[in-house]
Scaffold this motif. Structure first.
Motif, PDB file in Angstrom:
ATOM      1  N   ASP A  61       0.616  -1.581   0.008  1.00 47.07           N
ATOM      2  CA  ASP A  61      -0.236  -0.089   0.010  1.00 47.07           C
ATOM      3  C   ASP A  61       0.608   1.414   0.067  1.00 47.07           C
ATOM      4  N   GLU A  62       0.284   2.783  -0.523  1.00 55.35           N
ATOM      5  CA  GLU A  62       0.985   3.859  -0.760  1.00 55.35           C
ATOM      6  C   GLU A  62       0.315   4.769   0.322  1.00 55.35           C
ATOM      7  N   VAL A  63       1.017   5.777   0.603  1.00 54.42           N
ATOM      8  CA  VAL A  63       0.430   6.639   0.860  1.00 54.42           C
ATOM      9  C   VAL A  63       1.454   8.254   0.524  1.00 54.42           C
ATOM     10  N   PHE A  64       1.257   9.098  -0.890  1.00 53.26           N
ATOM     11  CA  PHE A  64       0.897   9.978  -1.037  1.00 53.26           C
ATOM     12  C   PHE A  64       1.066  11.139  -0.714  1.00 53.26           C
ATOM     13  N   GLU A  65       1.598  11.587   0.250  1.00 50.95           N
ATOM     14  CA  GLU A  65       1.953  13.455   1.154  1.00 50.95           C
ATOM     15  C   GLU A  65       2.314  14.175   0.366  1.00 50.95           C
ATOM     16  N   VAL A  66       1.667  16.045   0.247  1.00 52.07           N
ATOM     17  CA  VAL A  66       2.186  16.540  -1.262  1.00 52.07           C
ATOM     18  C   VAL A  66       2.588  17.473  -0.034  1.00 52.07           C
TER      19      VAL A  66
END
Length: 185
Positions: A61-66
């Motif tokens: 799973d991936e969490v992409f935070e800007v």
């Protein structure tokens, strides 16, 4: 006597990266953690003319935070506009791509759970760029694409082709690479 408290800069509290992967184009990826539980990469990417190739991460799973900049993120065919402070969760196996939009570089953090070897893919892609083996659009040519996809299938699989067709393309491309002596740098 009252003790004096001093505030240390945030940068002093942040551990240094385990590894920094830089691209000739200016992309910078700092690997902050890499173990069986998670892979954390903080990175910077300039605005892009087009999105990166649609892909999946089959096992993480991936969490992409800007952290800064603007991003057009497409997850399972649905577009999301993200800015500083926004994040998006990408379940393993979900097709996604993204494009840095606007006039600011993207500053972001991505966390893969469980950990994977996606940073190995980044290292290989950066080496291809340094060797002048990426096309003008930033993609590797046929033989290098096949070699990359074979080596990193578990960490990043492109989805432009159905899985059986992609497997066949990889077999043909790797065969061509082998016959011509082509290897990843």
């Amino acid at each position: 006597m009252t003790p004096t408290l001093t505030a240390e800069p945030i940068a002093a509290l942040t551990p240094p990266p385990i590894e920094t992967i830089t691209f000739a184009s200016g992309q910078r990826h700092e690997v902050m953690a890499a173990d069986a539980d998670h892979l954390v990469i903080v990175f910077s990417v300039a605005p892009m003319d087009r999105p990166n190739v649609p892909h999946v991460h089959d096992d993480s799973d991936e969490v992409f935070e800007v952290l800064g900049g603007h991003l057009l993120f497409t997850l399972n065919g649905v577009a999301h506009h993200l800015a500083a402070g926004d994040s998006i969760v990408i379940p393993h196996g979900a097709e996604h791509s993204w494009q840095v939009v606007g006039d600011q570089d993207l500053q972001a953090r991505v966390t893969f759970t469980p950990g994977c070897r996606f940073h190995d893919f980044l290292r290989d892609l950066a080496a291809l760029e340094r060797a002048g083996r990426l096309r003008a659009d930033g993609a590797p040519a046929f033989r290098d694409f096949a070699l990359l996809q074979r080596r990193h299938w578990a960490h990043l699989r492109v989805t432009k082709l159905p899985r059986p067709v992609l497997r066949a393309v990889v077999v043909v491309g790797v065969t061509c690479a082998t016959l011509t002596g082509r290897r990843l740098p």
